[in-house]
Design an enzyme around this catalytic site. Structure first.
Site, PDB file in Angstrom:
ATOM      1  N   ASP A   1     -15.445   7.821  18.429  1.00  0.00           N
ATOM      2  CA  ASP A   1     -16.472   8.184  17.449  1.00  0.00           C
ATOM      3  C   ASP A   1     -17.581   7.122  17.382  1.00  0.00           C
ATOM      4  O   ASP A   1     -17.456   6.028  17.916  1.00  0.00           O
ATOM      5  CB  ASP A   1     -15.808   8.349  16.085  1.00  0.00           C
ATOM      6  CG  ASP A   1     -16.634   9.175  15.109  1.00  0.00           C
ATOM      7  OD1 ASP A   1     -17.724   9.651  15.487  1.00  0.00           O
ATOM      8  OD2 ASP A   1     -16.180   9.358  13.965  1.00  0.00           O
TER       9      ASP A   1
ATOM     10  N   TRP B   1      -9.916   1.485   9.492  1.00  0.00           N
ATOM     11  CA  TRP B   1     -10.508   1.229  10.802  1.00  0.00           C
ATOM     12  C   TRP B   1      -9.874  -0.019  11.422  1.00  0.00           C
ATOM     13  O   TRP B   1     -10.516  -1.046  11.633  1.00  0.00           O
ATOM     14  CB  TRP B   1     -12.025   1.093  10.679  1.00  0.00           C
ATOM     15  CG  TRP B   1     -12.706   2.407  10.384  1.00  0.00           C
ATOM     16  CD1 TRP B   1     -12.115   3.577  10.014  1.00  0.00           C
ATOM     17  CD2 TRP B   1     -14.103   2.671  10.441  1.00  0.00           C
ATOM     18  NE1 TRP B   1     -13.049   4.558   9.835  1.00  0.00           N
ATOM     19  CE2 TRP B   1     -14.286   4.032  10.089  1.00  0.00           C
ATOM     20  CE3 TRP B   1     -15.224   1.907  10.743  1.00  0.00           C
ATOM     21  CZ2 TRP B   1     -15.546   4.631  10.031  1.00  0.00           C
ATOM     22  CZ3 TRP B   1     -16.483   2.498  10.681  1.00  0.00           C
ATOM     23  CH2 TRP B   1     -16.638   3.842  10.338  1.00  0.00           C
TER      24      TRP B   1
ATOM     25  N   ASP C   1     -21.291  16.001  13.045  1.00  0.00           N
ATOM     26  CA  ASP C   1     -20.909  16.435  11.695  1.00  0.00           C
ATOM     27  C   ASP C   1     -21.834  17.512  11.138  1.00  0.00           C
ATOM     28  O   ASP C   1     -22.645  17.245  10.237  1.00  0.00           O
ATOM     29  CB  ASP C   1     -20.893  15.233  10.756  1.00  0.00           C
ATOM     30  CG  ASP C   1     -19.921  14.161  11.206  1.00  0.00           C
ATOM     31  OD1 ASP C   1     -19.050  14.473  12.038  1.00  0.00           O
ATOM     32  OD2 ASP C   1     -20.026  13.019  10.732  1.00  0.00           O
TER      33      ASP C   1
ATOM     34  N   GLU D   1     -23.855   5.173  17.238  1.00  0.00           N
ATOM     35  CA  GLU D   1     -25.280   5.392  16.986  1.00  0.00           C
ATOM     36  C   GLU D   1     -25.880   4.415  15.977  1.00  0.00           C
ATOM     37  O   GLU D   1     -27.057   4.494  15.674  1.00  0.00           O
ATOM     38  CB  GLU D   1     -25.527   6.824  16.494  1.00  0.00           C
ATOM     39  CG  GLU D   1     -24.907   7.147  15.140  1.00  0.00           C
ATOM     40  CD  GLU D   1     -23.458   7.549  15.218  1.00  0.00           C
ATOM     41  OE1 GLU D   1     -22.811   7.616  14.166  1.00  0.00           O
ATOM     42  OE2 GLU D   1     -22.958   7.800  16.330  1.00  0.00           O
TER      43      GLU D   1
ATOM     44  N   HIS E   1     -11.138  21.118  12.798  1.00  0.00           N
ATOM     45  CA  HIS E   1     -11.311  19.897  12.007  1.00  0.00           C
ATOM     46  C   HIS E   1     -11.201  20.298  10.542  1.00  0.00           C
ATOM     47  O   HIS E   1     -11.814  21.276  10.113  1.00  0.00           O
ATOM     48  CB  HIS E   1     -12.662  19.247  12.282  1.00  0.00           C
ATOM     49  CG  HIS E   1     -12.750  17.806  11.862  1.00  0.00           C
ATOM     50  ND1 HIS E   1     -12.320  17.355  10.635  1.00  0.00           N
ATOM     51  CD2 HIS E   1     -13.217  16.708  12.518  1.00  0.00           C
ATOM     52  CE1 HIS E   1     -12.525  16.048  10.545  1.00  0.00           C
ATOM     53  NE2 HIS E   1     -13.061  15.622  11.683  1.00  0.00           N
TER      54      HIS E   1
ATOM     55  N   GLN F   1      -6.459  12.309  13.554  1.00  0.00           N
ATOM     56  CA  GLN F   1      -7.376  11.196  13.331  1.00  0.00           C
ATOM     57  C   GLN F   1      -6.825  10.194  12.316  1.00  0.00           C
ATOM     58  O   GLN F   1      -7.248   9.037  12.303  1.00  0.00           O
ATOM     59  CB  GLN F   1      -8.745  11.705  12.869  1.00  0.00           C
ATOM     60  CG  GLN F   1      -8.772  12.347  11.494  1.00  0.00           C
ATOM     61  CD  GLN F   1     -10.207  12.569  11.019  1.00  0.00           C
ATOM     62  OE1 GLN F   1     -11.165  12.368  11.753  1.00  0.00           O
ATOM     63  NE2 GLN F   1     -10.346  12.976   9.771  1.00  0.00           N
TER      64      GLN F   1
END
Length: 874
Positions: free
Chosen positions: A577, A470, A654, A580, A723, A454
């Site tokens: 990812d 990002w 998460d 939401e 992870h 990631q």
């Protein structure tokens, strides 16, 4: 009059830690009325070729829907004598804080809780439809077009239309004057102004031979600001036109003589509010439920399997940190407004359920909705809008209902075999760290399918620690020789996976960037805007980001080009990812309501990624196009009803690195099983959880025991992926020591041992929508004890039974062997056969030996055991 107030809580750092559930409209209850002379006493109406609607005037009148294959079993029915359509005008407030939302109902201005039925009409053909439209000029456009399919896709004649009125006749206590003296006297039978009514239409139609669609639509409200004579002659005089319509309403009240109602300033203010109002903003459907009926589904839910007795909100958002588990929930809520979430908060809800009585329903559309199951005898669906559209499903078993549901919403494609062939190693650190870890895993003979990196975009230090840039391009400083690394791993049949999301951070300060994607998107005008027309900068932990406007036609082509560059470097998978957190006061290119667009956003995000995967495959030629080693895959956490159509794979987001029930290893099992019932057939969780907390007086850190137990659990899910978590240095990792590496190798091999069955189950998920991991209810629906299970155990397909150890220090498992099949179960470690169905047994389960069983005489079970022996596990 504004009915939606939005309050931002992003930067409020001292909060009430005892956050209460958001207040919402209480369950609405009213009477049903009809003209006994105008409607038949009892009548069965055919809907399409496979359904019928039964109307009965007994006990105040009610409807029921059944399938012709079993007309005595009601799939849906109203409550005799009670309204099944109601409406309201409510002021709403939304509190928003970093992806968490609390939608609160404030002042309730009016409730139309009573319902009349004017007519029940069968539309047998286009001529009948034209006749109805000619007679009823208010017939809503969305319900028209049966022949042109503008309103009712795939509807089959005959169609049933029920029309009537919803009415406000709720009594309200008012102060009155008697002979000029103010007295605190209350008259419960004085109707509060205004009197309100609105026409409604309910239309039912067959979509498919196992699906009956329905639409409920409200007309414009009619207000009558009457302050009635305290001594009215009668109810029909007060209702005027409703008397002329002969609705047969019975409500009547007497009032004392000599009293005069005072029209107060409050009344005038209320009258002005209604005058400026645009109409209803709540529509409710109420129908019957049996007292012992259990409700499953509602998307990916983490705290409960059965929702009877609860009010279930359907709104995409962060799941939260703690979700009711203490003391972490209090601590998180104190420092970040509502960031702890609660039992109902989830990344991937769905307006769908099935019940223990084989009843099932789902809603179409994206409006915020509450399923109120708080009463034993009814369901009330409260929709923030003026219409409801949905489907009632027919099926004789849970698996049949899932098949029928996913036939409509869509199913995932088959996963490429490489991602389900071995461990997906999630790690960070750069090129050399990956090569060193690969050497370590080879030494322990770990079956590895891919490395998920990631941090391929680079990291920066912020107030909360190390965070990703990002800006979706490879950081060639952190991953020096990126393409060579990808090529070297690929030569060993190991893929490289990466990370992206639909947000962009300003990257002016990034020293080695090639492109500034935020500035590019801003220049192209494809970022979500605020109400001033500027890019909406959304707070995210220590930095703000812009969100892609996925309704803009230029957004998808631009972002697909970014994905294309990533894939051209040899990357074959990625985590897609987020999705939401669309702000509910955002301005979108499409102009649509941001509240409804909020629930649709994760579907659009999944659709963009899926379209790229399909387009990329179509662009390949020759052997490369059919090479399974070159197939792409992405996985995501946010979703809504139709996400299974677009997303290839899900993960549960998460979870905390804990043993907790609402947010931890136990909640990961509940999320896995509830999502499977709701159409999310391919799902998994981070091994060990994600969210650690490292405060001076409160520490949640991943222990070695938790990590090992989570490995055992994850080896029986669709994907076996690690992870490091949000605080890698605080957590036990698979590479921490010899014990963790040995355990990781052991369960990667166990995962490999049932690959043959996993391939079959993934194909079944694609063909039928059935999940890989299944609640026992799917195969043993008649076993009432099975219906009470949550995280205790689950099935892999139908042939493997898993009872994971989910409590600290525990070395055994209580296992229930269900009723319903004449078979026994074999414990894979000892070979002991358990033949007593409908009973529990205490089974030893030390670390490394979780309670796993296969069916006796099962070919799947025998092959699994053989593979375990070949891998030197047994």
């Amino acid at each position: 009059m504004q009915k939606l107030k939005i309050i931002k809580k992003h930067h409020k750092h001292i909060n009430n830690p005892f956050a209460s559930p958001p207040k919402s409209l209480p369950i609405i209850q009213g009477n049903l009325s009809f003209d006994h002379h105008a409607l038949p006493s009892n009548h069965a109406y055919s809907i399409g070729s496979h359904f019928q609607v039964l109307w009965s005037s007994n006990n105040g009148g009610h409807f029921s829907i059944s399938h012709n294959s079993n007309p005595k079993r009601a799939l849906w029915s109203t409550i005799p004598g009670q309204a099944f359509v109601s409406a309201a005008m409510v002021e709403t407030e939304v509190e928003e804080s970093r992806g968490s939302f609390a939608i609160k109902d404030k002042k309730i201005h009016i409730v139309c809780n009573h319902q009349s039925i004017d007519d029940i009409k069968v539309i047998s053909n286009d001529i009948d439809l034209s006749s109805l439209e000619g007679k009823d000029q208010d017939f809503p456009y969305r319900l028209r077009g049966l022949d042109t399919k503008q309103g009712l896709n795939d509807a089959k004649f005959p169609v049933l239309v029920i029309t009537g009125w919803v009415l406000s006749m709720k009594r309200k206590r008012k102060k009155v004057q008697k002979f000029g003296f103010q007295e605190k006297l209350f008259l419960d039978d004085v109707v509060a102004p205004p009197y309100c009514s609105a026409k409604y239409w309910v239309i039912s139609y067959e979509k498919k031979n196992h699906q009956i669609g329905f639409q409920v639509k409200l007309g414009k409200p009619n207000f009558e600001f009457r302050y009635p004579n305290p001594n009215p002659k009668g109810f029909h005089q007060r209702l005027g036109r409703f008397r002329r319509r002969k609705l047969g309403l019975w409500w009547f009240s007497k009032r004392p003589r000599g009293f005069e109602v005072v029209k107060s300033m409050e009344d005038e203010k209320e009258e002005n509010w209604f005058t400026n109002s645009v109409g209803f903003n709540r529509i409710c459907m109420t129908y019957f439920s049996e007292e012992n009926e259990k409700f499953f589904g509602f998307g990916e839910q983490f705290s409960h399997m059965n929702f009877k007795g609860k009010r279930v909100p359907i709104f995409v958002q962060e799941q939260g940190i703690g979700r009711g588990d203490q003391p972490i929930t209090l601590a998180i809520n104190l420092v970040s407004y509502r960031a702890a979430g609660d039992w109902s908060t989830t990344y991937a809800p769905s307006p769908f359920y099935m019940t223990s009585k084989m009843r099932s329903l789902y809603l179409q559309g994206y409006d915020y909705t509450i399923f109120d199951l708080s009463r034993n005898d009814r369901v009330q669906i409260q929709v923030h809008g003026t219409s409801v559209e949905g489907v009632i499903l027919h099926g004789n078993s849970p698996t049949e209902l899932i098949e029928n549901f996913t036939e409509s919403i869509g199913r995932p494609p088959e996963l490429p075999h490489w991602i389900i062939s071995g461990a997906v190693v999630g790690m960070q650190g750069g090129t050399q760290a990956v090569r060193d870890t690969w050497d370590m895993l080879k030494a322990y003979d770990v079956p590895v399918s891919s490395f998920w990196l990631q941090d391929w975009v680079g990291q920066r230090e912020t107030l909360v620690g190390s965070q990703l840039w990002w800006n979706w391009e490879v950081d060639t400083t952190r991953y020096k020789g990126w393409r060579q690394l990808v090529k070297d791993l690929n030569s060993q049949h190991i893929k490289v996976m990466s990370y992206c999301n639909p947000c962009l951070a300003p990257s002016d300060e990034k020293p080695n960037r090639i492109r500034n994607l935020f500035e590019e998107a801003k220049k192209l005008d494809i970022l979500v805007k605020d109400m001033d027309g500027e890019p909406y900068m959304v707070p995210n932990t220590a930095f703000d980001v812009g969100m892609l406007d996925l309704t803009h036609p230029e957004t998808a082509p631009w972002f697909k080009q970014i994905l294309h560059e990533m894939v051209n470097d040899g990357v074959r998978g990625w985590m897609a990812d987020f999705g939401e957190g669309l702000p509910v006061d955002a301005t979108l290119y499409s102009g649509e309501d941001p509240i409804a667009a909020h629930n649709r956003y994760p579907e659009l995000w999944a659709q963009l990624n899926r379209e790229f995967v399909d387009e990329w495959k179509d662009s390949r030629v020759g052997k490369e196009k059919e090479d399974p080693e070159e197939a792409l895959v992405f996985f995501m956490r946010a979703g809504f009803r139709d996400s299974p159509k677009w997303a290839m794979l899900f993960w549960e987001g998460d979870q905390m690195v804990s043993w907790q029930t609402n947010d931890g290893i136990k909640s990961s099992v509940v999320g896995l099983l509830s999502s499977g019932i709701s159409g999310y057939a391919l799902n998994h969780s981070d091994i060990g959880g994600y969210c650690a907390v490292n405060l001076p007086l409160m520490k949640y850190q991943r222990s070695e025991e938790l990590l090992l137990r989570w490995m055992e659990l994850s080896s029986f899910t669709t994907v076996f992926r690690t992870h490091e978590g949000n605080k890698p240095s605080c957590n036990s990792q698979f590479y921490s020591n010899h014990n963790t590496l040995s355990h990781f190798a052991r369960f990667a091999k166990i995962y490999k041992a049932w690959k043959f069955y996993r391939i079959h189950l993934v194909k079944e998920a694609s063909a039928k929508g059935l999940p890989v991991c299944r609640h026992l209810f799917l195969h043993y629906p008649e076993d009432e004890y099975v219906q009470t299970l949550t995280y205790q155990q689950f099935l892999v397909g139908s042939e493997i039974l898993v009872a994971p150890v989910l409590d600290k220090g525990k070395r055994d498992a209580k296992v229930y062997f269900p009723l319903g099949e004449n078979c026994s179960w074999i414990h894979i470690w000892t070979g002991k056969e358990y033949t007593s169905m409908g009973t529990e047994a205490r089974v030893e389960a030390p670390l490394g030996y979780p309670a796993i069983f296969v069916k006796t005489a099962s070919v799947i079970g025998e092959t699994f055991l053989k593979n375990l022996r070949d891998l030197n596990i047994l």
